[in-house]
Design a protein around this motif. Structure first.
Motif, PDB file in Angstrom:
ATOM      1  N   GLY A  97      52.175  40.182  46.879  1.00 16.78           N
ATOM      2  CA  GLY A  97      51.504  39.942  45.779  1.00 16.78           C
ATOM      3  C   GLY A  97      50.585  40.875  45.416  1.00 16.78           C
ATOM      4  N   ILE A  98      49.737  40.920  44.446  1.00 19.34           N
ATOM      5  CA  ILE A  98      48.805  41.946  43.897  1.00 19.34           C
ATOM      6  C   ILE A  98      47.415  41.888  44.579  1.00 19.34           C
ATOM      7  CG2 ILE A  98      47.830  42.657  41.559  1.00 19.34           C
ATOM      8  CD1 ILE A  98      49.846  41.500  40.133  1.00 19.34           C
ATOM      9  N   LEU A  99      47.048  42.803  45.151  1.00 23.74           N
ATOM     10  CA  LEU A  99      45.982  42.854  45.954  1.00 23.74           C
ATOM     11  C   LEU A  99      44.728  43.056  45.094  1.00 23.74           C
ATOM     12  CD1 LEU A  99      47.063  45.343  48.822  1.00 23.74           C
ATOM     13  CD2 LEU A  99      46.593  42.842  49.080  1.00 23.74           C
ATOM     14  N   PRO A 100      43.588  42.492  45.486  1.00 26.64           N
ATOM     15  CA  PRO A 100      42.342  42.666  44.671  1.00 26.64           C
ATOM     16  C   PRO A 100      41.927  44.150  44.360  1.00 26.64           C
ATOM     17  CG  PRO A 100      42.010  41.263  46.687  1.00 26.64           C
ATOM     18  CD  PRO A 100      43.284  41.971  46.743  1.00 26.64           C
ATOM     19  N   ASP A 101      41.394  44.342  43.219  1.00 27.97           N
ATOM     20  CA  ASP A 101      40.972  45.614  43.033  1.00 27.97           C
ATOM     21  C   ASP A 101      40.351  46.366  44.018  1.00 27.97           C
ATOM     22  OD1 ASP A 101      42.311  45.597  40.651  1.00 27.97           O
ATOM     23  OD2 ASP A 101      40.581  45.028  39.260  1.00 27.97           O
ATOM     24  N   LEU A 102      39.407  45.631  44.777  1.00 29.28           N
ATOM     25  CA  LEU A 102      38.198  46.207  45.657  1.00 29.28           C
ATOM     26  C   LEU A 102      38.959  46.307  47.111  1.00 29.28           C
ATOM     27  CD1 LEU A 102      35.323  43.852  44.865  1.00 29.28           C
ATOM     28  CD2 LEU A 102      35.394  46.388  44.289  1.00 29.28           C
ATOM     29  N   PHE A 103      40.550  46.049  47.103  1.00 26.80           N
ATOM     30  CA  PHE A 103      40.959  46.226  48.543  1.00 26.80           C
ATOM     31  C   PHE A 103      41.115  47.814  48.783  1.00 26.80           C
ATOM     32  CE2 PHE A 103      44.653  46.881  51.030  1.00 26.80           C
ATOM     33  CZ  PHE A 103      44.572  45.873  51.985  1.00 26.80           C
ATOM     34  N   ARG A 104      40.790  48.095  49.987  1.00 28.58           N
ATOM     35  CA  ARG A 104      41.229  49.578  50.432  1.00 28.58           C
ATOM     36  C   ARG A 104      40.945  49.632  51.860  1.00 28.58           C
ATOM     37  NH1 ARG A 104      35.947  49.478  48.321  1.00 28.58           N
ATOM     38  NH2 ARG A 104      36.244  50.537  46.358  1.00 28.58           N
ATOM     39  N   ALA A 123      50.288  36.445  54.763  1.00 33.75           N
ATOM     40  CA  ALA A 123      49.113  35.902  53.763  1.00 33.75           C
ATOM     41  C   ALA A 123      49.810  35.324  52.502  1.00 33.75           C
ATOM     42  CB  ALA A 123      48.279  36.864  53.617  1.00 33.75           C
ATOM     43  N   SER A 124      49.007  34.338  51.935  1.00 31.21           N
ATOM     44  CA  SER A 124      49.227  33.621  50.499  1.00 31.21           C
ATOM     45  C   SER A 124      48.121  34.193  49.653  1.00 31.21           C
ATOM     46  CB  SER A 124      49.422  32.185  50.753  1.00 31.21           C
ATOM     47  OG  SER A 124      48.362  31.672  51.322  1.00 31.21           O
ATOM     48  N   GLU A 125      47.076  34.284  50.204  1.00 25.97           N
ATOM     49  CA  GLU A 125      45.734  34.921  49.423  1.00 25.97           C
ATOM     50  C   GLU A 125      44.960  36.126  50.202  1.00 25.97           C
ATOM     51  OE1 GLU A 125      42.274  32.723  46.945  1.00 25.97           O
ATOM     52  OE2 GLU A 125      43.294  31.766  48.660  1.00 25.97           O
ATOM     53  N   VAL A 126      44.637  37.092  49.787  1.00 24.09           N
ATOM     54  CA  VAL A 126      43.815  38.125  50.037  1.00 24.09           C
ATOM     55  C   VAL A 126      42.518  38.335  49.280  1.00 24.09           C
ATOM     56  CG1 VAL A 126      43.577  40.639  50.766  1.00 24.09           C
ATOM     57  CG2 VAL A 126      45.769  39.349  51.258  1.00 24.09           C
ATOM     58  N   LEU A 127      41.428  38.201  49.940  1.00 23.38           N
ATOM     59  CA  LEU A 127      40.098  38.354  49.048  1.00 23.38           C
ATOM     60  C   LEU A 127      39.238  39.429  49.782  1.00 23.38           C
ATOM     61  CD1 LEU A 127      39.015  34.702  49.372  1.00 23.38           C
ATOM     62  CD2 LEU A 127      40.071  35.701  47.574  1.00 23.38           C
ATOM     63  N   ALA A 128      38.851  40.257  48.989  1.00 25.77           N
ATOM     64  CA  ALA A 128      37.906  41.448  49.502  1.00 25.77           C
ATOM     65  C   ALA A 128      36.497  41.340  48.919  1.00 25.77           C
ATOM     66  CB  ALA A 128      38.402  42.541  48.540  1.00 25.77           C
ATOM     67  N   LYS A 129      35.687  41.535  49.741  1.00 23.72           N
ATOM     68  CA  LYS A 129      34.103  41.693  49.390  1.00 23.72           C
ATOM     69  C   LYS A 129      33.868  42.331  48.217  1.00 23.72           C
ATOM     70  CE  LYS A 129      32.466  45.369  52.196  1.00 23.72           C
ATOM     71  NZ  LYS A 129      31.751  45.681  53.302  1.00 23.72           N
ATOM     72  N   HIS A 130      32.793  42.077  47.606  1.00 21.44           N
ATOM     73  CA  HIS A 130      32.466  42.350  46.382  1.00 21.44           C
ATOM     74  C   HIS A 130      31.592  43.795  46.329  1.00 21.44           C
ATOM     75  CE1 HIS A 130      33.651  39.382  43.467  1.00 21.44           C
ATOM     76  NE2 HIS A 130      33.652  38.752  44.551  1.00 21.44           N
ATOM     77  N   ASP A 131      30.686  43.910  47.387  1.00 20.12           N
ATOM     78  CA  ASP A 131      29.774  45.218  47.387  1.00 20.12           C
ATOM     79  C   ASP A 131      29.737  45.626  48.741  1.00 20.12           C
ATOM     80  OD1 ASP A 131      27.970  43.769  48.630  1.00 20.12           O
ATOM     81  OD2 ASP A 131      26.422  43.520  46.884  1.00 20.12           O
TER      82      ASP A 131
END
Length: 155
Positions: A97-104, A123-131
């Motif tokens: 799937g498409i990873l979040p923009d903040l993923f690195r 994984a069915s979902e990946v969440l990245a922290k915001h700051d």
């Protein structure tokens, strides 16, 4: 006991039994959808207080830091594979799937999915922290003082 009371007792006991069966089936169905949170160390070694380890096929959430140099992207699809770590062993996370923009790399993430092997999560979902300052409480406690902020080249 007269027949009228016997009939009422039968009806009331039937209703109570029916409600108990419905409640039991509902709880069983909900238990299939519970997402438990683990860190990579807890997946490999078990939780410290209970020793509970997730089993293969179980739906879980795992939080940790993406290990630098381990992100592998398939050039022909959206398939991504990377490793997560907290303070101990690493686990592998695969995601289509498409990873979040903040993923690195070096970033704290939470992945939700199904454990396919003892150390691999599909994984069915990946969440990245915001700051840079925020880290989920469980991850912050697991990582503790060993966490160093990643440095980025701002060109």
């Amino acid at each position: 006991m007269n027949p009228r009371r016997k009939k009422r007792l039968t009806i009331v006991s039937s209703i109570v039994a029916g409600v108990a069966i419905v409640a039991g089936l509902t709880l069983y169905a909900l238990s299939q959808n519970i997402d438990l949170f683990f860190t990579p160390s807890e997946i490999v070694n078990g939780k410290e207080d209970t020793g509970m380890k997730p089993v293969v096929g179980q739906r879980i959430r795992v939080g940790g830091l993406v290990v630098a140099g381990t992100v592998e992207r398939d050039s022909e699809s959206l398939h991504v594979e990377f490793k997560l770590i907290d303070t101990g062993p690493m686990i592998t996370v695969t995601y289509d799937g498409i990873l979040p923009d903040l993923f690195r790399e070096g970033q704290g993430i939470v992945a939700q999915g199904i454990l396919t092997t003892p150390t691999t999560l599909q994984a069915s979902e990946v969440l990245a922290k915001h700051d840079e300052e925020y880290m989920p409480k469980e991850i912050a406690e697991a990582v503790g003082k060993n966490h160093k902020k990643p440095t980025y080249n701002k060109n």
